[in-house]
Scaffold this motif. Structure first.
Motif, PDB file in Angstrom:
ATOM      1  N   HIS A  73      49.698  16.544  53.003  1.00  0.00           N
ATOM      2  CA  HIS A  73      49.100  15.473  53.820  1.00  0.00           C
ATOM      3  C   HIS A  73      48.320  16.102  54.972  1.00  0.00           C
ATOM      4  O   HIS A  73      48.883  16.443  56.010  1.00  0.00           O
ATOM      5  CB  HIS A  73      50.194  14.540  54.368  1.00  0.00           C
ATOM      6  N   HIS A 131      44.057  16.304  56.887  1.00  0.00           N
ATOM      7  CA  HIS A 131      42.718  15.716  57.000  1.00  0.00           C
ATOM      8  C   HIS A 131      41.735  16.830  57.341  1.00  0.00           C
ATOM      9  O   HIS A 131      41.949  17.538  58.322  1.00  0.00           O
ATOM     10  CB  HIS A 131      42.716  14.635  58.082  1.00  0.00           C
ATOM     11  N   HIS A 137      53.961   8.759  54.591  1.00  0.00           N
ATOM     12  CA  HIS A 137      54.882   9.042  55.706  1.00  0.00           C
ATOM     13  C   HIS A 137      56.205   8.341  55.391  1.00  0.00           C
ATOM     14  O   HIS A 137      56.186   7.217  54.888  1.00  0.00           O
ATOM     15  CB  HIS A 137      54.398   8.442  57.031  1.00  0.00           C
ATOM     16  N   ASP A 192      50.159  15.808  58.271  1.00  0.00           N
ATOM     17  CA  ASP A 192      49.114  15.001  58.927  1.00  0.00           C
ATOM     18  C   ASP A 192      48.247  15.873  59.832  1.00  0.00           C
ATOM     19  O   ASP A 192      47.694  15.394  60.830  1.00  0.00           O
ATOM     20  CB  ASP A 192      49.707  13.837  59.734  1.00  0.00           C
TER      21      ASP A 192
HETATM   22 ZN   LIG Z   1      47.158  11.146  57.738  1.00  0.00          ZN
END
Ligand SMILES: [Zn+2]
Length: 512
Positions: free
Chosen positions: A114, A116, A257, A399
């Protein structure tokens, strides 16, 4: 005469309006791009010259395919970007570059499921330097598809699994504008448009469809149904307008999540009780009572779950003790655009960090805030333990570059340590960070097995004894290319220097 002058003024007005709109668009675009990292100097990867396969690694302690034991003194042959052979008594054929592992520990390249990427390619190098050879991009943009292709063709970088832009179905101007300007979030007001988007994203080459927190039940079920028909995974958040029962009924196959579950529990608890943090013990009792049932349903659905727990553990620190928190992370490697923020978006530093709340100085309200975050994290621990107990497939994710404080590459090692602190075994953590991710991404990665991709990390110490040994990296092999510790150090230094040259705000006070 009169008509002529009306026409003239209409023309002037139209030109003026167009100029204003274009100016506004360019202004927003410039500032959004700055935060996304488009203005950060890109490191020239041609300066690094990894050793190419065929490669033989001899005398290695190899992590077993189930990531729970060590096979001593093995030779691993790598050819054509694949693992060619593994064995104890093997003669290395001629022409192979030989690396004597000297009883060091060979594990599959790690996976951060996960992340970006946004617009700074330097992030790709941060993953490699941290032993991460595959990443899961959770809000894809079209240029990520090009990056993935370049890497497949031999450019230095991790393999990338790419989810589509985040799909929303909101009825407000912000969502519409985001669709037009930012493109990472796209808004679909009707079922027909949403279904068509699923088909379009699949044909563009995305690996999955990304679901946002803001999908009406009608559009959510249309997207997940269409994704199932098109045989593409629908993954991500559980919309705030849906319940866990809706999730079980849907075709969604992954939760980005663990907090997607606990947020649904907060909503359900709030329907009959006062908000959950007024009576934290009662709320946590409720979570404990629900946890096993939820985990069983998730297991029945064969759903994959990403914890992203370290991020949530840091939120209270970022709220109350930001300067000290920033000193604990490798801030110098983070894309300076986002660290600094811009006229249209917040950054990470004191005064503009989105988790920080400097106005909150009243002791009682600070105590309540701390209690809220602690309760949220405790609830997530309960759910993670229940999911593990039921044998739900967990994959590790951070994340990174998606939330304040989470730096690409480095943060995965923080996540692994947090999972260890919660009570997961080192084997369970390594499974989540390697083979489970490979199975979820449906790619031959995450195992040291013949035919699997040649993505490997040589560690100086045994990660089954102490999970923090995943940071003790000697060598990284990615896509059949070998990077020594010296190469990795040079990569890190290059990213830091490129960032420093792109920096507008001095961050020295946070570098220790
Ligand atoms: Zn994310």
């Amino acid at each position: 005469m009169k008509t002529k002058s009306i026409l003239k003024w209409t023309g002037i007005t139209l030109i003026f309006i167009t100029a204003c709109l274009t100016g506004t668009f360019l202004y927003f675009n410039h500032h959004i791009d700055h935060v996304l990292g488009a203005h950060t100097e890109v490191v020239d990867i041609s300066q690094f010259s990894p050793i190419s396969d065929p490669i033989a690694i001899t005398h290695a302690n190899v992590l077993s395919t189930n990531a729970d034991s060590i096979l001593a003194n093995q030779t691993v042959l790598i050819r054509d970007k694949k693992i060619e052979a593994i064995g104890a008594d093997m003669v290395v054929p001629e022409g192979y570059h030989v690396v004597n592992a000297n009883r060091k520990f060979l594990i599959p390249g790690l996976v951060d499921s996960h992340i970006h990427l946004k617009k700074s390619k330097n992030d790709l190098l941060l993953y490699l330097a941290n032993g991460i050879t595959h990443i899961g991009e959770m809000t894809g943009m079209e240029h990520h598809l090009d990056w993935r292709q370049e890497i497949k063709e031999g450019a230095l970088g991790p393999g990338i699994y790419i989810a589509s832009p985040k799909m929303t179905s909101e009825k407000n101007l912000r969502a519409t504008l985001r669709s037009r300007v930012e493109k990472r979030h796209q808004n679909f007001p009707t079922v027909e448009k949403a279904r068509k988007a699923v088909r379009d994203f699949k044909s563009l080459g995305y690996d999955a469809i990304k679901l946002s927190s803001f999908l009406t039940p009608e559009i959510y079920f249309a997207i997940t149904d269409e994704a199932s028909k098109q045989e593409i995974d629908a993954i991500g958040h559980l919309s705030v307008w849906l319940t866990l029962e809706d999730l079980y009924k849907s075709e969604q196959s992954q939760l980005a999540h663990v907090s997607e579950i606990t947020k649904a529990l907060e909503r359900a608890f709030g329907e009959t009780k006062p908000v959950y943090y007024i009576n934290t013990e009662e709320y946590l009792e409720y979570v404990r009572a629900e946890a096993d049932g939820i985990a069983r349903k998730i297991k029945e659905k064969d759903m994959v779950v990403v914890a992203t727990i370290w991020l949530h553990e840091t939120i209270a620190l970022q709220d109350f003790d930001l300067p000290n928190f920033l000193k604990t992370i490798e801030l110098e490697y983070m894309n300076p655009g986002w660290v600094e923020g811009s006229a249209v978006s917040r950054g990470w530093l004191p005064g503009n960090n989105s988790y920080e709340n400097p106005e909150n100085t009243d002791p009682e309200s600070m105590r309540l805030d701390a209690l809220v975050w602690d309760t949220k994290v405790q609830a997530e621990y309960i759910i993670i333990r229940a999911l593990m107990q039921q044998g739900v497939k967990m994959v590790t994710g951070t994340d990174a570059n998606g939330a304040d404080g989470v730096i690409p590459g480095f943060s995965l090692h923080e996540e692994l340590r947090s999972l260890s602190n919660i009570g997961l075994s080192n084997a369970e953590i390594l499974q989540s960070a390697t083979k489970n991710a490979g199975e979820w991404m449906k790619q031959p990665i995450g195992k040291i097995e013949v035919g699997y991709e040649a993505d490997l990390v040589l560690l100086n110490a045994n990660p089954l004894e102490d999970i923090s040994n995943t940071k003790n990296i000697n060598t990284v092999i990615t896509n059949g290319q070998l990077l020594t510790r010296q190469d990795l150090n040079r990569i890190l230094l290059s990213v830091k220097e490129a960032n420093d040259r792109s920096r507008k705000v001095n961050i020295n006070e946070f570098i220790e």
